[in-house]
Design an enzyme around this catalytic site. Structure first.
Site, PDB file in Angstrom:
ATOM      1  N   THR A  50       0.855  -1.185   0.000  1.00 29.67           N
ATOM      2  CA  THR A  50       0.000   0.000   0.000  1.00 29.67           C
ATOM      3  C   THR A  50       0.890   1.234   0.000  1.00 29.67           C
ATOM      4  OG1 THR A  50      -1.843   1.171   1.047  1.00 29.67           O
ATOM      5  CG2 THR A  50      -0.377  -0.037   2.527  1.00 29.67           C
ATOM      6  N   GLU A  51       0.524   2.209  -0.828  1.00 36.81           N
ATOM      7  CA  GLU A  51       1.406   3.346  -1.094  1.00 36.81           C
ATOM      8  C   GLU A  51       1.754   4.127   0.171  1.00 36.81           C
ATOM      9  OE1 GLU A  51      -1.090   5.425  -3.842  1.00 36.81           O
ATOM     10  OE2 GLU A  51      -2.081   6.612  -2.299  1.00 36.81           O
ATOM     11  N   ASN A  52       0.852   4.076   1.167  1.00 36.31           N
ATOM     12  CA  ASN A  52       1.115   4.799   2.404  1.00 36.31           C
ATOM     13  C   ASN A  52       2.064   4.053   3.334  1.00 36.31           C
ATOM     14  OD1 ASN A  52      -1.305   3.214   2.357  1.00 36.31           O
ATOM     15  ND2 ASN A  52      -1.849   3.961   4.380  1.00 36.31           N
ATOM     16  N   SER A  92       8.435   4.369   0.113  1.00 32.66           N
ATOM     17  CA  SER A  92       7.332   3.652  -0.521  1.00 32.66           C
ATOM     18  C   SER A  92       7.245   3.990  -2.008  1.00 32.66           C
ATOM     19  CB  SER A  92       6.014   4.004   0.170  1.00 32.66           C
ATOM     20  OG  SER A  92       4.954   3.257  -0.384  1.00 32.66           O
TER      21      SER A  92
END
Lengths: 212, 220, 220, 212
Positions: A50-52, A92
């Site tokens: 997940t990008e976060n 990320s």
């Protein structure tokens, strides 16, 4: 053999899940792509990013067990699988931009025959634009899968010779999954992989990208 | 002894934020959002601010409240439009706030560049899209890149999990997000934390933001 | 299930390194040096290598032994000259090995750029010195920068402390050094570790190199 | 009042230590600068950085207690103080290049009147060049202190109108500590702060940089 009817959203998600290789590192975009996770068979070793800032994200958190410090890119509460790792935003997106993700799955307003993607902005004058991580994913993942309905509500195709909406990325889409057909975007043009509830001939009659 | 200063309430930690400042605000949605620091900034009164944050406020609190008070001249963010971003949406449609929309990874990398002393970098994200319009491009090894410049803050307001009395920080799960990057990119870094432990109370292998980046810590 | 493969001996993990490869070798002095992997590479026989590492070998083992066997065409490093770098010194003076000398931070940042998909970056280090000669420069906000390009590896050989069965890595103290950066910058990443623990045996907040970067793990 | 004799290496190190502000983040270069650590008074809160990825480095490890995984930039075994942190090389040099260190102390072959530093390479044809982190430190730290003897063994000054050795960094040195005098390099030129065992007039007679 093509099924006799268009795919439901769930069946489309299952189809995408089937094409994700075992052990792949995958980012599922906000919205419909998120549902692909429900169809990944246990034991495939697919790792969700997940990008976060997390690898090995688990499913949505159960009601009453939400942790405000643990969310997905859509800000929904999720869970952590064993073997997870956390990292900050620059790391990320370095992972994304650097080509380390095997697959990302994104929604789209339009995809062009050459793989241009438009999924962040309708271009309408009063629309408030928001891009998030879409542009980074589009150009970063090794394979970009798009999930969308093949036709807009007004009947116009969303797989087009050239996008009319503002672009997210140029020449980045590899496979387009729709309710009516799956398409491979190859250097030699658009190839229909499979159709659902429509014949290849009917499809060709409704899509400029198949007539060129 | 440490250069980092510790505060019991947020007001004193943001007292010197000047009008016209660029303020980096951590958080992704509400995870890692330094709510107490933003509230203190609202009370403090600084105006004509440029706010750099992933989103442009949710509901009526935090960054949304700062916007509602007319204190933000410009938002630099990746994802302003959300189901509960009505404050920003209204101001933007009325032309009362400027927007610089930045792809999320470029937002992070441009702040990293500021913190790392990089003058500019060639980035593949956004090439051929409206967000790269007017920017210098270059082909390198057959791929096209757009030149992106650093984003520096006068102040960073970030949320972390724990600090030690040196000013080292650790975060919790995906609340880490923009905090560590923003801490490197601003002249003055203010962290709100849940707890301050003694020196030696954090594992040196697991410190995410070393004390060198942390000027002020507020326990909330 | 994990894509990372686990080996009991180093030979199998480096069996496919091809002649002419660029090999990133971790370590700073002996801290973090993947000695078993280098020994296996010596046995394996690949030649005409470009080796990227902070130093150019110490004593008669490791990178020095690889050099002594005439297998290295070019060294890319920041600090070849040490009290025990006689193997490199001799070959260099005889013109038998090429040297690209890179400031240490540029070495790290150029590999980081490779791993992060950055095409090139403007860097203030080395401006006005012989190490920037012939490189493009640019003034940005009143400061001069030199354009630096990524360094990519075909293979990275790194030393870490522990892996879990997913391939996540943690390091120990200053043996961390170049390992995490090199792991992002090579097509195939091979880590030698002291111990492999079960999945769940590493703290997710303290993982330094996530499994996505690790192709092969050898326990030594 | 200037002492009546040149400074020993230890006294020079003590002088540098005295000028490091309480709470400063400091990198001490390989060689003589390392000895500055011995003169930092306890309780000043000065935090030592080592380029190979650590803040709050402690003194040299005692014999028999060396840890091969814990060394300084000179590859000597050192120790960890409470409140230390470890980070990788890209992060360590981002810290240096990004201007976060308050002070670094370096040795030099030559320093020019305008603060150019030469300390990595004699330029001799058979010399094997090695730069390490010197160029990164020279341009990165907020204040750059140099420690050196004022004159080379052949009697030539090392504080010069223009460096003849290959440069490490341009216009980066702020203060030069030598056995015979301390110099501030200011926009208005070289200012003698203090002399040791030599009169200012004698000094001016031996240094071109004071006669311009």
């Amino acid at each position: 053999m093509s099924p006799s009817r268009p795919l439901t959203k769930q069946k489309m998600a299952a189809l995408v899940a089937r094409d994700i290789p075992d052990g792949a590192f995958v980012n599922l975009g906000i919205g419909q792509p998120t549902s692909v996770a429900d169809h990944l068979a246990p034991g495939t070793g697919v790792v969700l990013h997940t990008e976060n800032g997390m690898l090995n994200m688990g499913p949505a958190a159960a009601v009453g067990e939400e942790d405000p410090d643990l969310t997905n890119a859509g800000k929904q509460p999720v869970t952590e699988l064993p073997g997870a790792s956390y990292f900050h935003h620059a790391d990320s997106f370095a992972m994304m931009r650097g080509g380390h993700l095997d697959v990302c799955v994104l929604g789209a307003f339009q995809v062009s025959a050459t793989g241009d993607l438009a999924n962040w902005h309708t271009g309408a004058p009063d629309a408030i634009p928001a891009v998030g991580g879409a542009m980074d994913l589009a150009i970063g993942a090794r394979s970009v899968f798009v999930m969308m309905t093949l036709f807009a509500k007004d009947g116009s195709p969303k797989l087009v010779p050239e996008c009319t909406y503002p672009l997210t990325g140029v020449g980045c889409v590899d496979v387009v999954y729709t309710d009516l057909a799956t398409f491979d975007l190859t250097p030699d043009g658009v190839v229909v992989r499979e159709t659902f509830g429509i014949t290849p001939a009917e499809l060709a009659g409704r899509l400029d990208v198949l007539r060129s | 002894m440490s250069r980092t200063r510790f505060f019991d309430e947020a007001g004193a930690a943001v007292a010197d934020v000047a009008d016209g400042s660029t303020v980096l605000v951590g958080g992704f949605g509400m995870a890692g959002m330094p709510v107490a620091l933003i509230d203190a900034l609202i009370d403090q009164g600084a105006t004509d601010l440029t706010v750099v944050s992933n989103n442009a406020g949710n509901g009526d609190t935090g960054v949304a409240a700062l916007l509602a008070e007319g204190r933000v001249r410009k938002m630099v963010c990746s994802f302003p439009r959300q189901h509960d971003s009505w404050v920003f949406d209204g101001l933007y449609r009325e032309g009362k706030v400027e927007l610089e929309l930045v792809p999320q990874g470029n937002l992070a990398e441009r702040m990293r560049a500021a913190g790392a002393g990089i003058g500019a970098f060639f980035c593949p994200t956004g090439v051929g899209t409206p967000l790269a319009e007017g920017k210098e491009t270059r082909e390198i090894d057959g791929r096209t890149y757009v030149l992106e410049h650093p984003i520096r803050g006068d102040v960073a307001l970030i949320g972390a999990h724990r600090a030690d009395r040196m000013g080292n920080l650790v975060y919790r799960k995906t609340a880490r997000n923009f905090g560590p990057v923003m801490a490197t990119a601003a002249t003055t870094v203010v962290a709100q934390v849940g707890e301050v432990v003694e020196v030696g109370g954090l594992d040196p292998e697991a410190v995410v933001t070393p004390s060198i980046y942390v000027d002020r810590v507020v326990t909330v």
